[in-house]
Write a protein that holds these residues in place. Structure first.
Motif, short mmCIF file in Angstrom:
data_model
loop_
_atom_site.label_atom_id
_atom_site.label_comp_id
_atom_site.label_asym_id
_atom_site.label_seq_id
_atom_site.Cartn_x
_atom_site.Cartn_y
_atom_site.Cartn_z
N ASP A 6 7.59 1.72 3.21
CA ASP A 6 6.98 0.44 2.87
C ASP A 6 6.09 0.69 1.65
OD1 ASP A 6 8.19 -0.91 4.93
OD2 ASP A 6 6.42 -1.02 6.21
N THR A 22 13.94 0.66 2.57
CA THR A 22 12.74 0.43 1.77
C THR A 22 12.39 -1.04 1.73
OG1 THR A 22 13.31 2.30 0.32
CG2 THR A 22 11.64 0.76 -0.49
N SER A 23 11.12 -1.35 1.94
CA SER A 23 10.60 -2.70 1.74
C SER A 23 9.49 -2.64 0.70
CB SER A 23 10.06 -3.30 3.04
OG SER A 23 11.10 -3.50 3.98
N THR A 36 6.32 -4.86 -1.46
CA THR A 36 5.48 -6.02 -1.71
C THR A 36 4.90 -5.90 -3.11
OG1 THR A 36 3.51 -7.28 -0.99
CG2 THR A 36 3.46 -4.93 -0.63
N LEU A 79 6.03 -8.20 1.81
CA LEU A 79 6.92 -7.08 2.10
C LEU A 79 8.34 -7.59 2.37
CD1 LEU A 79 5.08 -4.47 4.36
CD2 LEU A 79 6.37 -4.00 2.26
N SER A 121 12.59 -6.40 2.39
CA SER A 121 13.60 -5.35 2.35
C SER A 121 14.40 -5.45 1.06
CB SER A 121 14.54 -5.48 3.55
OG SER A 121 15.65 -4.60 3.41
N LEU A 139 0.46 -3.97 3.77
CA LEU A 139 1.09 -2.79 4.35
C LEU A 139 0.71 -2.55 5.81
CD1 LEU A 139 0.83 -0.27 1.36
CD2 LEU A 139 2.89 -1.45 2.18
N ALA A 152 5.10 -5.18 8.14
CA ALA A 152 5.26 -3.73 8.00
C ALA A 152 6.21 -3.20 9.06
CB ALA A 152 3.90 -3.04 8.10
N THR A 153 6.94 -2.14 8.73
CA THR A 153 7.91 -1.55 9.65
C THR A 153 7.31 -0.31 10.31
OG1 THR A 153 9.73 -2.33 8.26
CG2 THR A 153 10.24 -0.61 9.89
N ARG A 164 7.48 3.91 9.35
CA ARG A 164 7.75 4.18 7.94
C ARG A 164 6.53 4.77 7.24
NH1 ARG A 164 11.31 -0.77 5.29
NH2 ARG A 164 13.29 -0.26 6.35
N LYS A 178 3.86 4.74 4.34
CA LYS A 178 3.20 3.63 3.64
C LYS A 178 2.61 4.16 2.33
CE LYS A 178 3.78 1.36 7.54
NZ LYS A 178 4.87 0.38 7.70
#
Length: 337
Positions: free
Chosen positions: A59, A103-104, A106, A120, A122, A156, A161-162, A165, A167
């Motif tokens: 992210d 990957t994401s 913002t 954010l 993808s 984030l 947010a994932t 992942r 950051k």
């Protein structure tokens, strides 16, 4: 390349207030143990880092300077563009170099205040939208880097947010700033975010380097024309990276070893490989600039006719015993035992 390496090596690396982390490497896609029809071509993705822990993907927050001074021009190799355009080109080179499936991104802009241009998102679902957001950043107002870092931290650590992942954020600026952004970078690091910084022409090197130190990330000096081109080369994956990785080697299932390119955040992709019947084992070894190494193993299964996964050796042994037992019963029945 030499300058990039020396800058990365000289950076004080802290992660969330802890000592420098040892090298780590993880396969991100496809999942370990996945099965595909025999002959399927795969090119697994992974991520490596010597400055913090890796995760199941990335992210990323791009924190872009939109102050009025970004409208000034800089010439590189006979090409003249505004600092705003150099910044945009570097940011776009970065997102184009990242694996879209894991990957994401913002996009945050800051001048006197900060604004989220793109939440954010993808890259696999809306890469064009992320690039459009980067291109929409204007050039007007003051320079409040702390507000940009704070806004990026909110994104984030927010609901988009994932989990699991890594950051990261990359903070660009071409100017001096008030108030000091260090406390905002420290707060981001405490939230598990690595804060990297880029000093564009006109910026205070001490200020921008302080952001990276407080945020546990890497500082890049792009205050010269050469530095601007070096920055684009770095973010495009053509030279060096931000995570202290010297190289990544992959032992392929056929026994060959291949060194693969490493992106700005340690992302890498194995060469295309046609899966054979049964288990296909990929072993990634990452070599950190600090002298440490790490390995990660990925096993993908080639399936047989009709999509049936080939059993592992232990399963085959159990099946063989079962078949022998069934054969014995059938023979006894035929003999009338």
């Amino acid at each position: 390349m030499k300058r990039i390496t020396s800058l990365i090596a000289a950076t004080v690396l802290l992660f969330a207030g802890a000592a420098q982390a040892a090298t780590s490497v993880t396969w991100t896609s496809p999942a370990d143990g996945s099965a595909f029809p025999t002959g399927t071509t795969v090119a697994p993705d992974g991520i490596a880092s010597a400055t913090g822990q890796t995760g199941t993907g990335l992210d990323l927050a791009l924190v872009l300077d939109s102050s009025g001074s970004m409208s000034l021009s800089q010439t590189v190799n006979g090409v003249t563009k505004t600092l705003q355009q150099w910044q945009k080109d570097a940011a776009i080179a970065l997102v184009n170099n990242l694996p879209p499936g894991t990957t994401s991104v913002t996009v945050i802009e800051f001048d006197s205040n900060a604004n989220t241009v793109k939440v954010l998102t993808s890259l696999s679902s809306d890469l064009p939208g992320v690039i459009a957001a980067i291109n929409s950043v204007d050039a007007s107002g003051g320079t409040n880097i702390a507000s940009g870092i704070g806004q990026a931290t909110t994104e984030l650590t927010g609901p988009l947010a994932t989990a699991g992942r890594a950051k990261q954020m990359v903070v660009f600026s071409d100017g001096f700033t008030f108030p000091s952004p260090n406390s905002a970078a420290t707060a981001a690091a405490a939230a598990g975010i690595t804060v990297n910084s880029v000093a564009l022409p006109g910026a205070s090197i001490a200020t921008m380097q302080g952001i990276a130190t407080a945020g546990g990330g890497t500082f890049f000096d792009a205050t010269t024309a050469t530095g601007l081109q070096d920055l684009i080369d770095l973010l495009s994956g053509a030279a060096g990276n931000l995570v202290g990785i010297d190289k990544v080697e992959i032992l392929m299932p056929d026994g060959t070893t291949v060194e693969v390119p490493v992106g700005a955040f340690g992302n890498f992709t194995a060469p295309n490989y046609n899966l054979a019947l049964g288990p296909n084992v990929f072993v990634a070894t990452a070599y950190g600039s600090d002298g440490t190494t790490a390995t990660a193993t990925l096993t993908l299964f080639g399936t047989g006719t009709g999509g049936t996964t080939v059993p592992e050796p232990g399963t085959l042994a159990l099946m063989s015993l079962g078949l022998l037992a069934m054969g014995s019963v059938m023979r006894r029945r035929r003999r009338g035992d």
